[in-house]
Design a protein around this motif. Structure first.
Motif, PDB file in Angstrom:
ATOM      1  N   GLN A 303       0.840  -1.211   0.000  1.00 60.98           N
ATOM      2  CA  GLN A 303       0.000   0.000   0.000  1.00 60.98           C
ATOM      3  C   GLN A 303       0.868   1.250   0.000  1.00 60.98           C
ATOM      4  O   GLN A 303       0.923   2.007   0.964  1.00 60.98           O
ATOM      5  N   HIS A 304       1.554   1.422  -1.123  1.00 63.15           N
ATOM      6  CA  HIS A 304       2.453   2.553  -1.268  1.00 63.15           C
ATOM      7  C   HIS A 304       2.343   3.094  -2.691  1.00 63.15           C
ATOM      8  O   HIS A 304       1.969   2.365  -3.607  1.00 63.15           O
ATOM      9  N   ALA A 305       2.737   4.350  -2.861  1.00 60.12           N
ATOM     10  CA  ALA A 305       2.818   4.909  -4.201  1.00 60.12           C
ATOM     11  C   ALA A 305       3.896   4.195  -5.013  1.00 60.12           C
ATOM     12  O   ALA A 305       3.951   4.321  -6.225  1.00 60.12           O
ATOM     13  N   GLU A 680      -1.264   5.533  -1.110  1.00 60.06           N
ATOM     14  CA  GLU A 680      -0.189   5.314  -0.139  1.00 60.06           C
ATOM     15  C   GLU A 680      -0.743   5.316   1.297  1.00 60.06           C
ATOM     16  O   GLU A 680      -0.511   6.232   2.076  1.00 60.06           O
ATOM     17  N   PHE A 681      -1.477   4.256   1.621  1.00 60.53           N
ATOM     18  CA  PHE A 681      -2.053   4.150   2.963  1.00 60.53           C
ATOM     19  C   PHE A 681      -0.994   3.971   4.044  1.00 60.53           C
ATOM     20  O   PHE A 681      -1.206   4.330   5.193  1.00 60.53           O
ATOM     21  N   LYS A 682       0.120   3.356   3.678  1.00 61.59           N
ATOM     22  CA  LYS A 682       1.009   2.856   4.722  1.00 61.59           C
ATOM     23  C   LYS A 682       2.078   3.827   5.180  1.00 61.59           C
ATOM     24  O   LYS A 682       2.831   3.511   6.094  1.00 61.59           O
ATOM     25  N   VAL A 683       2.174   4.992   4.558  1.00 58.15           N
ATOM     26  CA  VAL A 683       3.105   5.978   5.107  1.00 58.15           C
ATOM     27  C   VAL A 683       2.755   7.377   4.632  1.00 58.15           C
ATOM     28  O   VAL A 683       2.446   7.604   3.464  1.00 58.15           O
ATOM     29  N   CYS A 684       2.743   8.291   5.599  1.00 58.44           N
ATOM     30  CA  CYS A 684       2.696   9.710   5.267  1.00 58.44           C
ATOM     31  C   CYS A 684       3.342  10.460   6.421  1.00 58.44           C
ATOM     32  O   CYS A 684       3.712   9.866   7.432  1.00 58.44           O
ATOM     33  N   ALA A 685       3.494  11.768   6.237  1.00 58.95           N
ATOM     34  CA  ALA A 685       4.149  12.576   7.266  1.00 58.95           C
ATOM     35  C   ALA A 685       3.105  13.128   8.220  1.00 58.95           C
ATOM     36  O   ALA A 685       2.068  13.639   7.800  1.00 58.95           O
TER      37      ALA A 685
END
Lengths: 690, 470
Positions: A303-305, A680-685
């Motif tokens: 689940q990422h770009a 990108e569910f699995k990482v953001c800031a």
């Protein structure tokens, strides 16, 4: 055995269960299906309590229509509700063309419903705008597998094969919580002398059961894979005979990995260089048939770009070691939703037709159009992917009406506030569901539909094993199946062809439509599956074919029979952390809940904790946060206030929020993978404050 | 600025920075020519010590498949030495007097190893003594590798990162190795004395002798073979002398062409030299007073320059250096410059286990760090350093402390033991046997993860009189 054999309504493992109605059919008793090869008599808490919605006071049993004046929903007859939908569809299409109406499906729908939904969209509505929430599930692994192997079946072997692997690597899977009965395979693998490796930013229940746990920064699994590939190559452990005979593209892939020496990997991933080397050592020992090894990815990696590229990087590792096609070896994806596998094979995806055919392939169009009794040119082309479809709703050139089956997008879509706004801008929103989900609550028309125990149909589990869901009880009065909904609308819209409401008949048609495709179901029938020993694996092209438990023994599905190494480049998260948003946010599940929680949150016997924010004691100290007290997580898209859970099992630079409740996905990033269109569910800031 | 067309971008050098730049340009459709003075196709210098150690397959050195340069649109010309830059004519002059025109010129000439002033190193005819090996290029690496099987002893001159890597590689290959460092401790340009002392101890423990504060002065031939004499009087009989005593930016071309040169070729944030048509990247370039000698900044510069030469406006604003020793059984990470960094120092030295860790913290941010002998948190600390994370007051010390040992688990009756079925410890304690647990509570029947806990709970159950009733 008394009672009806069927399968759990939740995850992709599809544990076998037996349902026995009690007291006039209002209640159901769940017992495990002892001999079933998938679950061997195991169930998790969600399965045990799955009957909790039966007779639930929140169960919808009558169609509801929103009164435009008062804004309230009122109960209406099925005829009135379906007339209203058909009228709305006609009005929108008259003004905006066929693509003015869109359809949104789900990975929990049976194969029959998923198939019929794709056909309904293309034939009854004539719209290209159909997609489903599977885009948010395993689509990155699907696009990677198609690219590398020429076919996408989550696991190309039965799950139990991993028990005989010498090394089992799980990248971004917490199966001990997401599909607990599958965790016994890890224990058995270890008992047989195998080594289990878990790659996850959190020391999850699954990581606790592994021999080795690597804890990378969210969004860097790709760099880790490149580093492992580099080190395997550096050791001279590449299976050169296999690479020469069964693959293409190795020279380019190795050159791309040659820049990823372990110390560079360490700087990007946070995984110490020696840990990278140790994993490469383990895997190198399994190369060229000297041992067996399995690499499995799940949502954490996908689940990422860059989800597709990440999976491709791990497939490159598997190919370099010569794993795919060898016994107890290979690459696989642990699909998430109950019918995540089958749901993506039969045409509810914007770019596909039944049998995993591509909608822009003239031969595929001709075949499917013939089964449907329409002209090939009448079939629309590819439409928008799930998130792009939702984002276009109510905009210029975007759909003005939406029919939702088996999905709660207000909770499950990324950047959820924005998605709710788009839904509210529609002329017509129709939602089919069991309960008043957050998405149904926004609808103009709500249609109450059957749940698993009340219907028959097939489900294809994470192994590509086609299983039979059998009807154990009659639905409550006033409830119809999705097939009946589609038939009713098709008739009102004067759609050509037959619109059966009998799942066995629809499945037979699905078989014909899939014949000759990559996911060939032509040899399967409800009857045959019921008589089988725990389901049949596709492809199964004719009634005498035994099914295909294992793929790739001889060849891959590309025309030349070879697998593809693909060159990938690590770019990192779409939204890197910075001074204003200094912490990585990642999301995931807890054991007692499923997906958007629309069902499980209403089951009384499942603990409903509400969302929480998991953070490390070092970060908690920095923020002055205390266990159990509220913290606020902010991203560029939204804010969530929830109690802190302080635990040293998570990376100190990362916070975790479960996504079963409204809120988590107001925070997540809607950056999309270029190939799979996975957000990108699995990482953001994120920023966190106490 | 218009994108360069014919005659395109010419790069002097074909090392790691040059190839990264060429790939970036080729991907943008810009013509690029690489003029490399080595005969070997471009290779990954980082891996040389691993190749020497036999820990890396030499075929992995190639930066790209050898035949792929032309296909990618890169005109690679190995074995070509540039002797002059004619800035007026916008041409470079080759050793064979041929001239290559450029629209933009990029200097990626790297660094050249410095030879220490040791008598006998260079023979009267100007060639190196046959037992002496510099270690910079792939040719050096091959020559040394070929000499290893017939050698028993080696002396490594230079106790920096490269020296320690080479010393460990040769020791792993079975040679008796000695290291000579002119400074007072190992890694003197990177770490403080206590860290250097720990490294020296580690090396000795691994069987490698270390001489610090000692300079090699003479190489002499005697009846017993070759001997390296140090200024402290020690005489080290040896079969091989490996020189790793540093390098300096290769600036001769730039200097002769009248470009501004200090330690390196001076460039601005656009990686442009004092001539707007000439750029410099990698080890030969000096940005903001700094030359680096590391690959990550060279690659960063290559990416920025590729963008700019194709019309972009990226800038290079310096780099956060991280030096990681790549040597078996020696653990060293140096973040930033701990010798000059200004800030509060949080330090844990444990000579008992041979670890020294030091964080320099300013305004809550880690601005430099030394980690020797214990890399347990290296990933996290590097992450905080790279991202400029603002830490809490107690956090630097917490980063250097070990994880607290977990308290023994005591399961109260309300504690959930089986998450699959939602069974508490109390419910398990109320059962008589595993079979009883399975049938009445369903614990252990889901994922099976609680089996150990359940057995322990059953074992600790108070005995009840047989036939007792509940």
């Amino acid at each position: 055995m008394s009672g009806t054999t069927t399968h759990c309504p939740y995850c992709s493992l599809q544990c076998g269960m037996v349902l026995t109605p009690g007291r006039g059919g209002r209640t159901l008793e769940v017992t495990p299906w002892e001999g079933h090869p998938v679950s061997e008599g195991g169930l998790c808490r969600k399965g045990w309590t799955a009957a909790g919605l039966r007779g639930h006071r929140e169960r919808l049993t009558t169609p509801l229509l929103r009164d435009r004046a008062s804004g309230e929903l009122r109960a209406v007859s099925w005829d009135e509700a379906l007339d209203r939908v058909a009228d709305g569809v006609r009005a929108v299409q008259a003004a905006h063309g066929p693509d003015g109406v869109a359809v949104f499906g789900g990975g929990g729908l049976t194969n029959e419903k998923a198939y019929q939904l794709g056909r309904f969209a293309r034939v009854a509505l004539g719209t290209s705008q159909v997609d489903y929430n599977g885009r948010w599930c395993m689509s990155s692994a699907a696009s990677a597998s198609n690219t590398a192997f020429g076919i996408d079946r989550g696991l190309p072997f039965p799950l139990a094969d991993v028990e005989r692997a010498d090394v089992l690597v799980l990248v971004g899977s917490n199966l001990a919580e997401t599909m607990p009965p599958a965790a016994r395979h890890l224990d058995r693998c270890r008992a047989n002398g195998g080594t289990v490796v878990v790659v996850d930013p959190r020391r999850t229940a699954t990581a606790e059961r592994a021999d080795v746990h690597l804890q990378p920064v969210p969004g860097t699994d790709l760099a880790l894979a490149l580093g492992v590939l580099h080190e395997i190559d550096a050791r001279g452990a590449v299976d050169t005979a296999y690479v020469a005979a069964r693959t293409t593209g190795w020279e380019q892939a190795r050159a791309a990995a040659s820049g990823w020496w372990p110390e560079r990997v360490e700087r990007v991933t946070g995984v110490a260089a020696d840990e990278v080397r140790a994993l490469a050592d383990l895997l190198a020992g399994c190369s060229a048939g000297r041992g067996s090894a399995v690499v499995l990815t799940a949502r954490g990696a996908e689940q990422h770009a860059q989800g597709t590229a990440t999976v491709l990087a791990w497939i490159d590792v598997a190919l370099a070691l010569g794993l795919p096609g060898r016994p107890h070896s290979g690459y696989g994806c642990l699909t998430g939703q109950g019918n995540g596998q089958g749901g993506r094979e039969h045409g509810q995806k914007a770019d596909q037709l039944p049998g995993y055919r591509m909608i822009d392939d003239p031969a595929a169009r001709a075949h499917v159009a013939a089964v449907w009794g329409v002209a090939p040119r009448s079939l629309p082309g590819p439409g928008r992917s799930a998130y792009e479809l939702l984002e276009a709703l109510g905009t210029d050139g975007g759909p003005r009406a939406l029919l939702v089956h088996g999905s709660n997008v207000v909770v499950s879509a990324p950047h959820a506030t924005h998605v709710a706004e788009r839904l509210e801008s529609l002329d017509l929103l129709v939602v089919c569901d069991l309960v008043m989900s957050e998405t149904a609550a926004l609808a103009d028309v709500v249609l109450p539909v059957t749940q698993w125990a009340e219907e028959a149909g097939t489900m294809t589990n994470l192994e590509g094993r086609v299983l039979l869901r059998q009807r154990a009880v009659a639905p409550p009065d006033g409830v119809r199946s999705d097939l009946e909904v589609m038939a009713g609308l098709a008739q009102r819209l004067d759609a050509p062809g037959e619109w059966s409401t009998d799942p066995a008949v629809v499945f037979a048609e699905l078989g014909r439509a899939s014949a000759g495709g990559r996911a060939d179901y032509a040899g399967l029938s409800h009857e045959r599956i019921a008589a089988s020993d725990g389901g049949l694996f596709w492809p199964c092209p004719d009634a005498g074919h035994p099914g295909t438990p294992r793929l790739f023994g001889e060849r891959f599905a590309h025309p030349d029979g070879r697998a593809r190494f693909v060159v990938v480049e690590h770019r990192g998260p779409a939204e890197p952390v910075d001074a204003a948003y200094p912490v990585h946010l990642t999301t995931g599940r807890v054991l007692a809940q499923y997906q958007s929680g629309a069902q499980t949150r209403r089951v009384r016997d499942l603990p409903d904790t509400g969302p929480f924010v998991e953070l490390h004691p070092m970060l908690a100290d920095r923020l002055g946060a205390h266990d159990g007290e509220p913290v606020v997580v902010t991203t560029r898209r939204g804010e969530l206030k929830a109690p802190a859970r302080v635990t040293s099992t998570i990376r100190p630079d990362t916070v975790f929020v479960p996504f079963h409740w409204v809120g988590a996905n107001r925070l997540t990033n809607d950056a999309l993978d270029p190939a799979s269109r996975m957000p990108e569910f699995k990482v953001c800031a994120a920023a966190v404050r106490a | 600025m218009s994108p360069a067309t014919d005659p395109g971008v010419v790069v002097v050098g074909a090392g790691m920075a040059a190839v990264r730049l060429a790939e970036g340009l080729a991907a943008r459709g810009t013509a690029v020519t690489l003029l490399g003075d080595e005969d070997a196709p471009p290779y990954n210098r980082i891996l040389l010590s691993a190749v020497l150690e036999s820990a890396c397959d030499p075929s992995l050195l190639d930066l790209r498949p050898r035949g792929s340069y032309a296909d990618a649109g890169i005109d690679l010309r190995p074995g070509v030495r540039v002797v002059e830059i004619d800035r007026d004519a916008r041409e470079v002059v080759l050793a064979d007097t041929a001239r290559v025109p450029y629209d933009r010129l990029v200097l990626a000439t790297g660094a050249i190893p410095t030879l220490p002033p040791v008598r006998g190193l260079v023979r009267p005819d100007g060639t190196l003594h046959p037992r002496v090996h510099p270690f910079r290029s792939v040719a050096d690496c091959r020559r040394l590798d070929a000499a290893v099987p017939t050698a028993r002893r080696a002396v490594v001159v230079g106790g920096g990162l490269l020296g320690l890597q080479v010393a460990r590689a040769l020791a792993v290959r079975g040679l008796a190795v000695e290291v000579v460092e002119g400074g007072e401790h190992l890694l003197r340009s990177h770490v403080e004395a206590p860290a250097g002392a720990i490294l020296a101890r580690d090396l000795r423990r691994l069987g490698t002798e270390v001489y610090t504060g000692a300079r090699a002065t003479r190489l002499v031939e005697g009846p017993d073979g070759t001997t390296l004499v140090l200024d402290n009087g020690a005489a080290l009989a040896t079969d091989l002398v490996v020189l790793t005593a540093g390098g300096r930016p290769a600036t001769a071309l730039a200097r002769r062409a009248g470009l501004e040169v200090r330690r390196g070729v001076v460039v601005d944030e656009g990686l442009t030299t004092s001539d707007p048509r000439v750029h410099a990247i990698g080890d030969c370039a000096q940005h903001d007073g700094v030359t680096t000698g590391f690959v990550p900044p060279a690659w960063e510069q290559a990416a920025v320059l590729a963008d700019r030469l194709a019309g972009g406006d990226l800038t290079y604003d310096g780099h956060r250096p991280v030096a990681r020793l790549r040597a078996t059984d020696l653990d060293v990470a140096v973040l930033g410059d701990p010798l000059t960094a200004v800030g509060d120092v949080v330090e844990v030295t444990n000579p008992v286990v041979g670890s020294h860790r030091r964080l320099v913290v300013r305004d809550g941010r880690i601005v430099a760090a030394t980690l020797v002998g214990d890399l347990s948190r290296v990933g996290l600390i590097t992450g905080h350093y790279d991202r400029g994370t603002v830490l809490g007051p107690a956090e630097p010390a917490a980063l250097l402390a070990g994880d607290r040992p977990a308290a023994p688990r005591v399961l109260g009756d309300d504690a959930e033991v089986c998450t699959c079925a939602g069974v508490t410890a109390g419910a398990v304690r109320a059962c008589r046997s595993l079979e009883d647990v399975r049938s009445t509570t369903r614990a252990t029947t889901g994922c099976g993860g609680c089996a150990d806990d359940v057995r322990a709970l059953l074992a600790s159950r108070p005995l009840t009189p047989s036939g007792g009733t509940r």
